[in-house]
Design an enzyme around this catalytic site. Structure first.
Site, PDB file in Angstrom:
ATOM      1  N   GLU A   1       0.843  -1.207   0.000  1.00 17.81           N
ATOM      2  CA  GLU A   1       0.000   0.000   0.000  1.00 17.81           C
ATOM      3  C   GLU A   1       0.875   1.253   0.000  1.00 17.81           C
ATOM      4  O   GLU A   1       0.589   2.237  -0.681  1.00 17.81           O
ATOM      5  CB  GLU A   1      -0.894   0.037   1.247  1.00 17.81           C
ATOM      6  CG  GLU A   1      -1.847  -1.139   1.404  1.00 17.81           C
ATOM      7  CD  GLU A   1      -1.253  -2.314   2.183  1.00 17.81           C
ATOM      8  OE1 GLU A   1      -0.048  -2.601   1.997  1.00 17.81           O
ATOM      9  OE2 GLU A   1      -1.981  -2.940   2.960  1.00 17.81           O
TER      10      GLU A   1
ATOM     11  N   LEU B   1      23.048 -27.355  -2.330  1.00 19.83           N
ATOM     12  CA  LEU B   1      21.691 -26.864  -2.039  1.00 19.83           C
ATOM     13  C   LEU B   1      21.593 -25.344  -2.081  1.00 19.83           C
ATOM     14  O   LEU B   1      20.828 -24.736  -1.332  1.00 19.83           O
ATOM     15  CB  LEU B   1      21.194 -27.404  -0.676  1.00 19.83           C
ATOM     16  CG  LEU B   1      21.182 -28.918  -0.520  1.00 19.83           C
ATOM     17  CD1 LEU B   1      20.775 -29.324   0.901  1.00 19.83           C
ATOM     18  CD2 LEU B   1      20.232 -29.583  -1.521  1.00 19.83           C
TER      19      LEU B   1
END
Ligand SMILES: NC(=O)c1ccc[n+]([C@@H]2O[C@H](COP(=O)([O-])OP(=O)(O)OC[C@H]3O[C@@H](n4cnc5c(N)ncnc54)[C@H](OP(=O)(O)O)[C@@H]3O)[C@@H](O)[C@H]2O)c1
Length: 361
Positions: A56, A210
């Protein structure tokens, strides 16, 4: 397009904007916002980074002439916040801006908001419409809603399999089952998650890093390693590479080798998954991608900690090697089978990407 109302069309745009925050805002939700005045779009924005301004604020800040805000309409997929967190409450800004109407997809289950944002807006005389594209908004932020409700992370299991469902050959060879495009897709999956979970078996066999290796991306997810007996060598990549500070090592043993460990109790001789999940949630790790072998994948499914399953299936047959799921006790009849909910299927080069959700009873 034709079957959507004006409000729904705009909310689709809002959801599209929100998605741009993927990988950057967790444990916050993905939020977008669009402002309209007299039928013209005057501003838009999204939540770009954890701790940064809310959607917003960015949308309001993007409006060229602030006087246009008076009497405008705000579309936002999540109820505006009403509390002081890392940023001031959005409700205050909305009220002060003179916005006259707010359209929302979902209310915010976060305990400090939970309807209070809507109440404050209405009390200030702003018209609030809720439930616009509610299902799509809930799907977008499923992990956020899930974590708020269940106080544990949303866990997606990702496996690469052959056409006959094997995760590796009999000798443990699994590099590579799938092709380059599927593996690049996995890189984006990693980027979208807070942590990558694996077991000692995979670290021992594959010694994976990873990490996310995408151009221009520096953010790395946590590596979450379950190593009950602290038997993994210090030289494993997850403990020794330049991202070693991004490794969370869960073990019930207490070796004196300088590694920082997270103590965990044993459940049937293995790390207690309930305890691991609770700890991860407490650390703000709400989106977990499990990239493990059949032992941990099966445990996650059996214990009900698996929420989603993504299978990258290669057009290969090996005729040997483990399947990714082993049941505890006989599922001898089809009536005993776990039935998953299909979500989507697409191609990744020659491989198939299949997404399913685990059903909750
Ligand atoms: N195709 C794919 O997508 C893929 C992905 C990953 C791995 N793999 C292959 O899978 C094979 C390794 O399989 P794996 O089953 O040994 O690996 P794994 O599932 O990654 O690791 C299993 C180990 O994790 C530890 N663990 C700790 N807590 C656990 C818990 N609650 N539940 C289950 N395990 C727990 C146990 O070791 P401790 O008792 O020592 O803690 C267990 O033996 C390799 O061949 C690898 O290449 C394939």
């Amino acid at each position: 397009m034709g079957s959507f109302t004006r409000e729904e069309r705009i909310m689709r745009r809002v959801i599209g904007l929100a998605k741009r925050g993927t990988g950057m805002v967790s444990p916050n939700p993905l939020v977008g916002a669009v402002l309209f005045k007299d039928g013209i779009r005057i501003g838009e924005g999204y939540h770009q980074q954890f701790g940064g301004p809310h959607a917003e604020v960015n949308a309001i800040g993007s409006v060229e002439s602030p006087s246009d805000l008076r009497g405008s309409e705000l579309f936002v997929n999540l109820e505006p916040c009403s509390h002081w967190g890392k940023t001031p409450p959005c409700t205050r800004l909305i009220i002060e801006s003179g916005i006259r109407k707010v359209y929302i997809a979902n209310t915010d289950p976060f305990p400090q908001v939970n309807g209070e944002g809507i109440r404050q807006l209405r009390e200030a005389g702003i018209e609030v419409v809720t439930g616009v594209m509610e299902r799509e908004g809930a799907e977008l932020n499923r992990a956020f809603f899930h974590a708020q409700t269940h106080r544990r992370p949303w866990v997606t299991i990702k496996v690469a399999t052959t056409l006959d469902g094997r995760m590796a050959t009999r000798t443990g060879d699994s590099k590579w089952i799938t092709g380059e495009l599927a593996r690049e897709d996995v890189q984006w999956l990693r980027f979208a998650h807070d942590g990558i979970l694996t077991g000692a078996g995979t670290v021992r066999t594959d010694n994976p890093s990873l990490t996310v290796r995408l151009k221009g991306i520096s953010k790395q997810p946590w590596r979450i390693i379950l190593d009950t007996k602290a038997a993994l060598p210090l030289t494993s990549q997850v403990f020794s590479d330049s991202w070693s500070s991004r490794t969370l090592w869960y073990t019930s043993a207490s070796p004196d080798d300088g590694r920082e460990r997270i103590p965990v109790n044993e459940e049937n001789g293995k790390a207690d998954l309930a305890q691991v999940m609770k700890d991860l949630f407490g650390r703000g790790i709400h989106l977990v991608l499990a990239e493990a072998g059949p032992t941990l994948v099966s445990s996650l499914i059996r214990t009900g900690f698996a929420d989603e399953l993504i299978i990258y299936m290669a057009p290969k047959l090996t005729g040997n090697g483990p399947a990714f799921f082993r049941a505890d006790s006989g599922m001898d009849r089809l009536a005993d089978a776990l039935v998953l909910e299909p979500v989507s299927s697409s191609a990744a080069g020659h491989d198939l990407k299949l997404t399913y959700r685990f059903r909750r009873s």
